[in-house]
Each structure stands twice: as C-alpha cells, then as structure tokens.
Scaffold this motif. Structure first.
Motif, mmCIF file in Angstrom:
data_model
loop_
_atom_site.group_PDB
_atom_site.id
_atom_site.type_symbol
_atom_site.label_atom_id
_atom_site.label_comp_id
_atom_site.label_asym_id
_atom_site.label_seq_id
_atom_site.Cartn_x
_atom_site.Cartn_y
_atom_site.Cartn_z
ATOM 1 N N GLU A 106 0.835 -1.202 0.000
ATOM 2 C CA GLU A 106 0.000 0.000 0.000
ATOM 3 C C GLU A 106 0.869 1.251 0.000
ATOM 4 N N ARG A 107 0.242 2.338 -0.345
ATOM 5 C CA ARG A 107 0.942 3.625 -0.328
ATOM 6 C C ARG A 107 1.521 3.881 1.050
ATOM 7 N N SER A 108 0.743 3.567 2.060
ATOM 8 C CA SER A 108 1.215 3.833 3.422
ATOM 9 C C SER A 108 2.475 3.029 3.734
ATOM 10 N N ASP A 109 2.555 1.820 3.144
ATOM 11 C CA ASP A 109 3.763 1.019 3.361
ATOM 12 C C ASP A 109 4.978 1.721 2.778
ATOM 13 N N LEU A 110 4.783 2.283 1.597
ATOM 14 C CA LEU A 110 5.884 3.021 0.983
ATOM 15 C C LEU A 110 6.304 4.188 1.858
ATOM 16 N N LEU A 111 5.305 4.903 2.366
ATOM 17 C CA LEU A 111 5.623 6.060 3.200
ATOM 18 C C LEU A 111 6.370 5.644 4.458
ATOM 19 N N SER A 112 5.912 4.554 5.080
ATOM 20 C CA SER A 112 6.623 4.076 6.269
ATOM 21 C C SER A 112 8.059 3.748 5.932
ATOM 22 N N ALA A 113 8.231 3.060 4.812
ATOM 23 C CA ALA A 113 9.582 2.664 4.409
ATOM 24 C C ALA A 113 10.461 3.895 4.191
ATOM 25 N N ILE A 114 9.879 4.908 3.554
ATOM 26 C CA ILE A 114 10.630 6.147 3.383
ATOM 27 C C ILE A 114 11.018 6.711 4.738
ATOM 28 N N GLY A 115 10.051 6.693 5.643
ATOM 29 C CA GLY A 115 10.335 7.201 6.983
ATOM 30 C C GLY A 115 11.527 6.488 7.595
ATOM 31 N N ALA A 116 11.467 5.176 7.591
ATOM 32 C CA ALA A 116 12.550 4.391 8.188
ATOM 33 C C ALA A 116 13.871 4.691 7.493
ATOM 34 N N HIS A 117 13.805 4.712 6.165
ATOM 35 C CA HIS A 117 15.004 4.953 5.379
ATOM 36 C C HIS A 117 15.634 6.295 5.729
ATOM 37 N N LEU A 118 14.791 7.322 5.821
ATOM 38 C CA LEU A 118 15.336 8.649 6.095
ATOM 39 C C LEU A 118 15.850 8.761 7.525
ATOM 40 N N MET A 119 15.140 8.115 8.439
ATOM 41 C CA MET A 119 15.617 8.132 9.822
ATOM 42 C C MET A 119 17.032 7.575 9.875
ATOM 43 N N GLU A 120 17.209 6.489 9.181
ATOM 44 C CA GLU A 120 18.518 5.857 9.183
ATOM 45 C C GLU A 120 19.553 6.769 8.519
ATOM 46 N N LEU A 121 19.133 7.353 7.389
ATOM 47 C CA LEU A 121 20.032 8.238 6.658
ATOM 48 C C LEU A 121 20.469 9.403 7.533
ATOM 49 N N VAL A 122 19.485 10.001 8.200
ATOM 50 C CA VAL A 122 19.799 11.129 9.075
ATOM 51 C C VAL A 122 20.723 10.671 10.198
ATOM 52 N N ALA A 123 20.461 9.483 10.702
ATOM 53 C CA ALA A 123 21.282 8.974 11.806
ATOM 54 C C ALA A 123 22.741 8.835 11.387
ATOM 55 N N THR A 124 22.989 8.118 10.286
ATOM 56 C CA THR A 124 24.379 7.909 9.861
ATOM 57 C C THR A 124 25.027 9.228 9.464
ATOM 58 N N THR A 125 24.221 10.097 8.811
ATOM 59 C CA THR A 125 24.757 11.393 8.416
ATOM 60 C C THR A 125 25.192 12.194 9.643
ATOM 61 N N THR A 126 24.370 12.125 10.672
ATOM 62 C CA THR A 126 24.696 12.874 11.891
ATOM 63 C C THR A 126 25.961 12.322 12.543
ATOM 64 N N GLU A 127 26.055 11.002 12.564
ATOM 65 C CA GLU A 127 27.267 10.401 13.137
ATOM 66 C C GLU A 127 28.494 10.883 12.382
ATOM 67 N N ARG A 128 28.380 10.891 11.071
ATOM 68 C CA ARG A 128 29.522 11.254 10.259
ATOM 69 C C ARG A 128 30.031 12.665 10.586
ATOM 70 N N ALA A 129 29.118 13.510 11.059
ATOM 71 C CA ALA A 129 29.526 14.884 11.363
ATOM 72 C C ALA A 129 30.282 14.977 12.690
ATOM 73 N N ARG A 130 30.291 13.872 13.464
ATOM 74 C CA ARG A 130 31.036 13.833 14.725
ATOM 75 C C ARG A 130 30.768 15.083 15.558
ATOM 76 N N LEU A 131 29.518 15.213 15.971
ATOM 77 C CA LEU A 131 29.104 16.443 16.654
ATOM 78 C C LEU A 131 29.830 16.699 17.960
ATOM 79 N N ASP A 132 30.381 15.639 18.560
ATOM 80 C CA ASP A 132 30.997 15.826 19.878
ATOM 81 C C ASP A 132 32.465 16.224 19.789
ATOM 82 N N ASP A 133 32.966 16.326 18.556
ATOM 83 C CA ASP A 133 34.382 16.669 18.397
ATOM 84 C C ASP A 133 34.574 18.150 18.077
ATOM 85 N N GLY A 134 35.635 18.721 18.657
ATOM 86 C CA GLY A 134 36.042 20.072 18.296
ATOM 87 C C GLY A 134 35.068 21.145 18.750
#
Lengths: 189, 189
Positions: free
Chosen positions: A55-83
DNA sequence: CGATTATGGAACATTGATGTTCCATGATGG
DNA sequence: CCATCATGGAACATCAATGTTCCATAATCG
C-alpha cells in the motif's frame, strides 16, 4: 530447488532502493504525486512498486525508516561531539545539505519520526541537543536562543539554501556558503 | 422584481470569505484535504462550497488572488520606504507574522504568484527589493548577502518561528522576538 | 543451458474525492 | 408578510488513484 529471496542483497535490494529513492525525490517535490509517477521516476512498472510496497502507506513508512537511518548515519559522520561546537554545526550543515531531496522530504514531513515508533528522541536529536548546549556553555552560541529554536533555525536555513539552489539556479556551494555564513552570524552571542 | 446578487457586500460576500479563510487554514496544514473538510471547517455544506467555487482549481485560484492582495496590503502597511532599513524589516516581519496560516500557505505555495497572471514582480516584491538594497547601501545589511538570499532568509525564519509556536506551544510574541533577533544578527555586516 | 526469480503490462474491482442536480427549508429584506 | 435569495442534504454520475490478479517475457544464476 527453492531458495528464499534474499532480502538484503542482490537485484531485489537494488530495485527496492531505486523505488525508495525515486519516491523521496518525487514526493518531496509533489507530496500528492501518484504511485504511477513514482514508478515512472524509478524507471519501473507500477505493478513492481506494489510488489515491494503493498500500500501507499507502506511506501511512506519505508521512506520514513530509510530517512531516519540516513539522518542517523549522516549525523554520526559529522562527529558532533568533536572540536568547537560552532565548527561541528558547520559540518552538520554540510552533511545535511548533501541529503538533497531527502532533506527536503524530512523537512516537510516532521511527523516522520512518529512513523516508525522510534523513541521521540532519536540519538541524532540528542547529539544535536548536546552540541547546542555545549555551544551555549562555551559561549560560541548565543544563550538567549533556546535549544529548540537553534534547531529550528538550522533546518529552516538549510531549507532556504536548498530552495535557493533549486529555484534561483544558484550553484550548491554558493548556497551552502551563504547558509553557513548566515547561521554563524545568527548564532554568535 | 429582480435584483442582481450583489457581489461585493452582504451575506454572499460574508460566506465567501468564510469559505476562503477556512480553506486557507485547512489547506495550509494539509494540502490534500478534501473539499468536504474545507466545508466542515467553514461551517458550511459541501454544496455551498461548490456553489461559490465550481471546481477545486477555482478555489485555489481564489485563494491565490486573496493572498496576493493580503500580502500586498500587509506590505504597504509596513511602510518599507520609511525610516532605517533594518527597522522597516522588523515591521515587515511583524506584519507577515500576523498573517498566520495565510503566511504558511503562501510559503508552501510559491507558485501562488503565477496563478493570477500577475507580473512576476509584485509591487510588494519590488518594495522588498528596494528595501534590501537600501540596507545594502546604508550599511545596515551585509552586502555579502544577495538580495534574493535575504528574501529567502526572511521567509524561512518567519516559517521557522510560526512552526515553533505551532509545534512547541511557544507563545507567539516569544517566537516573533526570537525571529526578529536572529534575523537582525544574521543580516548585520 | 535450464530453473528460478523479477518484471511489465493488461484487465479488472474498489474506493474516495469531485462535480451536478434537485428540492425543501431558512433567512433576508423591502 | 411575501418574494427572492441562500443554504443543506440527498442522490447520482464521473473520474483518477489504488490495489489485485494473471500471464508472458526477460534477467539472473547455478
């Protein structure tokens, strides 16, 4: 001889990603685009889309999960606790800016965090909160500005920069430079 | 004895406005809301909505025209050509902020200007451009920041402030204060 | 090569939003 | 108070997006 479809690798995973990416781009620009549009953007039959996301909603959920993960790894990569805090913020902006339409989608669908029943406070959220408070403490971020407001500013400016490239044809690095510059100035005490 | 329905005054104009206002609020929050939702929000029958705006697109055009006018008068009220540029910007922010959901809708539908075949450059747009350039000239606005970018910043920050009140329950005057403060800091050379 | 898997497309059923017509009831105003 | 206007709601037609099923074909992989 049967072999279960491997979920995480191979052809199957690849088209899944293609659909997901196309969906993000398409829906970020037009939230009411049809699944046929998404399929076309993904270079895939409409049937195939339904095969991966019933269903469309399944796609939206998947996008949600995908982006959450993307944001998570992206944030880690920025090493916010350094410097220095302010420089960490710069790094974060640059990373988020790279997300392109993914960022756009996340900006326009803040309820995204709810979709996957994550704790309301993501690790990424917490890291950003820590960062801003660190900036407050060491005097590099105006303490007058609440943590939440700094977060809002960050996203709003990134959004402005992204739109600026899309609609004005400004080169990405120029828009990013303006964004970083303005954000720094807005945040310094 | 016939009398043509008076278009601009009386009952008719009042419900028209009610529908228009309800549509702005409703569609600003959920762009894919149905006309039934709009009717309900306006406290009016669905039939009545169609009586005033035959098709959905007619309603959208009307909203466009309405908001263009609203933005125009609001901009005039801010008297952008009077006094120091930075203070005129403050006034403009306050006025726009008052537009509430109207502002939200305008922000999310930039193509709004096209709908009514206005000149791509509204008088309001021009006044803002003049203002920013005045600021550039008299040194109250960082000349590094292009006119277009300052405009983007203005809208983005107002949007951030508006969302900040909606989602964080922050009182409006607080959000507006943060917005004005941050904008000033971002713009000073 | 040969079996399994992935895909595209046609055909079809379902659904919710739209748009239209009609009529009875209320409101308005002279 | 009476004629006209405004409205709500029911009933209906239409339409586009959705979701499902089926089959032939192409891709993949051992």
């Amino acid at each position: 001889m049967y072999r279960k479809p491997m979920d995480e690798t191979g052809t199957r995973a690849r088209t899944r990603r293609a659909i997901l990416d196309a969906a993000v781009s398409t829906l970020a620009r037009n939230p009411s685009a049809s699944l046929a549009d998404v399929a076309a953007a993904a270079g895939v039959g409409r049937t195939t889309v339904h095969r991966y996301f019933r269903e469309r909603s399944d796609l939206l959920s998947a996008i949600g999960a995908h982006l959450m993960e993307l944001v998570a790894t992206t944030t880690e990569r920025a090493r916010l606790d350094d410097g220095p805090a302010i420089e960490a913020l710069d790094r974060l902006c640059q990373e988020y800016f790279e997300l392109g339409d993914g960022f756009l989608f996340a900006f326009e669908n803040p309820q995204l965090a709810d979709w996957e029943s994550w704790d309301s406070e993501t690790e990424a959220d917490q890291a950003l909160t820590r960062l801003i408070e660190r900036g407050h403490a060491d005097g590099t971020i105006d303490p007058t500005l609440s943590t939440a407001w700094v977060g809002s500013l960050l996203w709003a400016m990134l959004y402005a920069a992204w739109q600026h490239t899309r609609e004005q044809g400004v080169p990405k690095h120029t828009a990013l430079r303006l964004c970083l510059h303005s954000l720094r100035k807005a945040l310094t005490p």
